[in-house]
Design an enzyme around this catalytic site. Structure first.
Site, PDB file in Angstrom:
ATOM      1  N   ASP A   1     -37.380   9.450  24.425  1.00  0.00           N
ATOM      2  CA  ASP A   1     -38.754   9.936  24.248  1.00  0.00           C
ATOM      3  C   ASP A   1     -39.348   9.444  22.934  1.00  0.00           C
ATOM      4  OD1 ASP A   1     -41.110  11.164  24.914  1.00  0.00           O
ATOM      5  OD2 ASP A   1     -40.487  13.164  24.255  1.00  0.00           O
TER       6      ASP A   1
ATOM      7  N   HIS B   1     -43.853  10.224  25.563  1.00  0.00           N
ATOM      8  CA  HIS B   1     -44.737  10.917  26.509  1.00  0.00           C
ATOM      9  C   HIS B   1     -46.164  11.044  25.983  1.00  0.00           C
ATOM     10  CE1 HIS B   1     -43.579  14.666  24.190  1.00  0.00           C
ATOM     11  NE2 HIS B   1     -44.851  14.936  24.419  1.00  0.00           N
TER      12      HIS B   1
ATOM     13  N   SER C   1     -46.682  17.093  19.324  1.00  0.00           N
ATOM     14  CA  SER C   1     -45.708  16.120  19.810  1.00  0.00           C
ATOM     15  C   SER C   1     -45.844  14.788  19.084  1.00  0.00           C
ATOM     16  CB  SER C   1     -45.892  15.881  21.315  1.00  0.00           C
ATOM     17  OG  SER C   1     -45.491  17.005  22.047  1.00  0.00           O
TER      18      SER C   1
END
Length: 379
Positions: free
Chosen positions: A138, A108, A213
């Site tokens: 992911d 993402h 992230s």
């Protein structure tokens, strides 16, 4: 004389006021310790104060790994009904996994990116190429060339224990090179905002914020045990509940991502019906759990191994199903009670792997060896 008396009384009052408010306090105003001291007395700490063992380990973990953690900037184009297409910039983290400049991050972080830029800890910037993506987990691999990079050590997430110390390094809110520390709070299944499920996600109270992230979650040895991926917070920032993808999940697909650009998703090539005690009783099955094979894809892994689908039409409510097929109860010794259990087993394998499938065929218990096929749609 009558007029002089009030004047003298006022004069006495003024003199008394001056005496008590000015002349008596004047020495205090002129005290030298309140004006300009020649020297300030302070207490200095002894030179060369040492760190305790815990602090020293924090410092060691940070220094060992900070040069391998990067800031990932993605440039995408968004569309607005009134203003049309406009550029948008996203920030995330990543970490180096080999000498060839491959960097692991979250899918993402670079999703739909037209351009990806990597900033190293020494502030040097490089254009990055997207090498491979795995949306289901992911994960993404990007690569930079021409940089002298030091890869991180990938640990083992198999035996992570609740309560053990962990460290997160990343770029929260764009603040590069930030270290936070906490413990493993839990190991659980979580669902990401896009609906994807992370099996055995590592929950931690180490502060994880937007920009973390894709960055590494480390054990006290400084080995990567997870990839920080999301937070649970109504405010959009750390609330003490962050999640990381287990590093073993990434290690299982790294080779495919680097060499093929995608993951060879393993599959049995079957459609199944979950069995509960009520259905087992109605169908007179020998086990009250498992997955009943209702269809075997022709030429698929199950079909090649000789697993059989149902051949007798029946109805489950208003839905037609085929019954009479093999009942899968375990794979490699792990009980299979639901389609989620089967999906989890598939996530731990790659196409071409061999598994042992335990089934009931009628009342007879069998073990069948199956070489997993590859598909993006079926399990």
């Amino acid at each position: 004389m009558k007029f002089l008396r009030p004047f003298l009384f006022a004069l006495i009052l003024a003199a008394a006021f001056f005496y008590f408010t000015t002349s008596r306090t004047a020495p205090f105003h002129t005290a030298t310790w309140l004006s300009h001291p020649q020297r300030v007395e302070i207490i200095d700490a002894s030179a060369g104060g040492s760190f305790d063992a815990e602090e020293q380990n924090n410092i060691t973990v940070y220094r060992k790994n900070i040069g391998s953690v990067v800031n990932v900037t993605s440039h995408t184009m968004k569309f607005d009904f009134f203003y049309g297409a406009f550029p948008e910039e996203g920030q995330g983290s990543g970490f180096v996994i080999d000498k060839e400049g491959h960097i692991l991050t979250n899918y993402h972080v670079i999703e739909n990116a037209r351009q990806v830029e990597v900033t190293l800890h020494n502030r040097k910037k490089y254009r990055a190429t997207v090498v491979g993506t795995d949306k289901a987990h992911d994960l993404a691999i990007i690569q930079v060339k021409g940089a002298d990079l030091q890869p991180m050590t990938l640990g083992d997430s198999t035996n992570i224990q609740v309560g053990q110390n962990v460290y997160a390094i990343g770029n929260p809110f764009g603040l590069a090179g930030t270290l936070t520390r906490g413990i493993v709070s839990s190991i659980r299944e979580v669902q990401e905002p896009d609906g994807m499920v992370i099996e055995d996600a590592i929950q931690t109270d180490a502060a994880i914020n937007p920009g973390n992230s894709g960055g590494p979650l480390l054990n006290w040895h400084g080995e990567v045990i997870g990839i920080n991926t999301m937070i649970a917070s109504a405010a959009g920032q750390s609330a003490g509940i962050g999640f990381a993808i287990p590093i073993n999940t990434a290690k299982a697909v790294l080779n495919d991502l680097v060499t093929l650009g995608r993951v060879r998703r393993p599959a049995l090539g079957i459609r199944t019906l979950p069995i509960d005690p009520e259905l087992a009783s109605e169908m007179n099955l020998p086990a009250d759990y498992g997955l009943l094979i209702t269809q075997a894809i022709p030429g698929g892994a199950a079909d090649r191994a000789g697993l059989r689908a149902g051949s007798e039409r029946a109805y489950l409510g208003n839905t037609p199903i085929m019954i009479g097929g093999d009942l899968i109860i375990s794979i490699d010794g792990k009980p299979i009670e639901s389609q989620q259990d089967l999906a989890q087993v598939m996530n731990n394998h790659r196409a071409g792997d061999t598994v042992k499938v335990t089934i009931f065929r009628g009342k007879k218990k069998l073990e069948v060896t199956v070489v997993l096929g590859e598909t993006r749609d079926q399990v």
